[in-house]
Design a protein around this motif. Structure first.
Motif, short mmCIF file in Angstrom:
data_model
loop_
_atom_site.label_atom_id
_atom_site.label_comp_id
_atom_site.label_asym_id
_atom_site.label_seq_id
_atom_site.Cartn_x
_atom_site.Cartn_y
_atom_site.Cartn_z
N GLY A 8 68.03 -13.27 103.21
CA GLY A 8 69.18 -13.83 103.69
C GLY A 8 69.31 -14.09 105.25
N ALA A 9 68.30 -13.71 105.83
CA ALA A 9 67.90 -13.97 107.19
C ALA A 9 67.71 -15.35 107.69
N LYS A 10 67.71 -15.78 109.07
CA LYS A 10 67.41 -17.01 109.47
C LYS A 10 66.09 -17.61 108.94
N PRO A 11 66.09 -18.72 108.46
CA PRO A 11 65.04 -19.38 107.61
C PRO A 11 63.72 -19.67 108.75
N PHE A 12 62.61 -19.81 108.23
CA PHE A 12 61.44 -20.03 109.06
C PHE A 12 60.45 -20.95 108.64
N VAL A 13 60.22 -20.88 107.25
CA VAL A 13 59.37 -21.95 106.51
C VAL A 13 59.68 -22.05 105.17
N ARG A 14 59.38 -23.26 104.62
CA ARG A 14 59.75 -23.56 102.90
C ARG A 14 58.15 -23.30 102.40
N ALA A 15 57.92 -22.07 101.81
CA ALA A 15 56.73 -21.55 101.58
C ALA A 15 56.34 -22.61 100.06
N CYS A 22 62.18 -16.40 105.67
CA CYS A 22 62.26 -16.11 107.20
C CYS A 22 60.81 -15.37 107.56
N ARG A 23 60.71 -15.31 108.83
CA ARG A 23 59.49 -14.92 109.28
C ARG A 23 58.85 -13.70 108.57
N SER A 24 59.77 -12.75 108.53
CA SER A 24 59.48 -11.44 108.01
C SER A 24 58.91 -11.65 106.71
N CYS A 25 59.69 -12.32 105.70
CA CYS A 25 59.26 -12.40 104.18
C CYS A 25 58.12 -13.14 104.12
N PHE A 26 57.85 -14.35 104.87
CA PHE A 26 56.80 -15.13 105.10
C PHE A 26 55.65 -14.30 105.03
N SER A 27 55.59 -13.55 106.13
CA SER A 27 54.29 -12.86 106.63
C SER A 27 54.05 -11.81 105.52
N LEU A 218 51.92 -18.42 113.80
CA LEU A 218 53.23 -18.77 114.42
C LEU A 218 54.37 -17.79 114.27
N ALA A 219 54.28 -17.42 113.20
CA ALA A 219 55.44 -16.36 112.93
C ALA A 219 54.95 -14.95 113.55
N ASN A 220 53.78 -14.57 113.84
CA ASN A 220 53.35 -13.37 114.48
C ASN A 220 53.15 -13.36 115.90
#
Ligand code: SF4
Ligand code: ZN
Length: 313
Positions: A8-15, A22-27, A218-220
């Motif tokens: 539910g956090a701010k989105p970062f990328v459409r995997a 979000c950054r953290s779930c994508f990483s 980018l995310a990290n």
């Protein structure tokens, strides 16, 4: 506004079309896949020492970051930075690589072509490379340098940043060149018979695509070196890359299909085929393994040719 579908956090990328992260779930998704790849292909063992070939570019910088982060139990990690000797390009890459290793608290060593082989890549390429591309020459000596570093540091494995795009390109390239030996030897799990002569090479990012690597960096906040090598001239590889890029865009999953297809093929025929391939023997000059039909490895043959041509100049 849409949110990360996992937390539910701010989105970062459409995997994927359905997976906004979000950054953290994508990483986390990428790190889990790398850990799974290492396990699936039996790449490392408990208590091993792995040398990571670190260029300072995005792939190897992401690899080192992930290997450190997923902290494989009992594994020791060292970075080896190869300085090919390319003026106007490599010095900045080496600086960036040293910074990245230091930031991650990883011990690093620089090995240069000049100190190992007596020539920088720049001076090697002053001599016409008789049929080899610049990258072919460079790659031959990089393999030797990494092998030497791994032997000096008593490492069990050499890890490189090859990603899914690179692996699929190599599979197709070996096919269109009709290079059956290389196609058969291109494995994700180090070959048992090659372990005797090589420090086994592993590619933990082999199931991570190029765009995923860029997004992970980018995310990290990984500040990688983005310079372009003046010799980057691999015309045939580039045309294969463009073809695969187009196929992947039209038919997502193409790259992964190629790797999976080769996995299945290998499992079905490798045991019968491997003994029929050109035998690997030690080079009579440097002792490195070579599948050459002559007594010298490609690197030593090349050095002999350079010295011969320089004498005649
Ligand atoms: Fe070597 Fe080619 Fe890479 Fe340049 S682009 S560093 S020549 S392999
Ligand atoms: Zn040799």
């Amino acid at each position: 506004m849409n949110y990360c579908v996992r937390c539910g956090a701010k989105p970062f990328v459409r995997a994927t079309p359905e997976l906004l992260l979000c950054r953290s779930c994508f990483s986390e998704r990428i790190e889990k896949r790398v850990a799974k790849t290492i396990k699936q292909y039996n790449m490392l063992h408990y208590g091993c020492h792995v040398v990571v070939g670190l260029s300072g570019g995005k792939d190897s910088s992401v690899l080192l970051t992930i290997l450190k982060k997923i902290s494989l139990s009992g594994t020791r990690i060292t970075a080896v930075i190869i300085d090919e000797g390319i003026e106007g390009y490599r010095p900045d890459g080496v600086k960036e690589a040293l910074k990245i290793a230091e930031g991650l608290g990883v011990e690093s060593f620089v090995y240069s072509y000049r100190s190992l082989f007596g020539y920088t890549l720049d001076s090697m390429l002053e001599v016409p490379p008789f049929g080899k591309s610049s990258c072919g020459v460079c790659g031959t000596f990089r393999r030797k340098a990494l092998n030497q570093a791994a032997a000096d540091l008593l490492a069990d494995y050499v890890a490189t940043g090859h990603n899914l795009d690179d692996e699929a390109e190599s599979i197709l390239l070996n096919l269109v060149r009709g290079d059956f030996d290389r196609f058969t030897r291109q494995t994700r799990t180090p070959l048992e018979q090659d372990r005797k002569s090589f420090v086994p090479k592993i590619k933990p990012l082999v199931l991570i695509s190029q765009p995923e690597i860029v997004y992970y960096a980018l995310a990290n906040g990984i500040d990688y070196y983005d310079g372009t090598c003046p010799y980057a001239d691999q015309a045939r590889r580039n045309s294969i890359r463009n073809f695969l890029f187009d196929q992947e865009k039209r038919h997502p999953g193409t790259l992964l299909n190629l790797v999976r297809m080769q996995d299945k093929l290998s499992l079905s025929y490798r045991d019968e085929i491997l003994p029929l391939l050109t035998a690997i023997n030690p080079c009579t000059v440097c002792g490195d393994p070579t599948d050459s039909t002559t007594a010298l490895c490609a690197g030593c043959k090349f050095i002999q040719e350079i010295e011969h041509q320089k004498r005649d100049q």
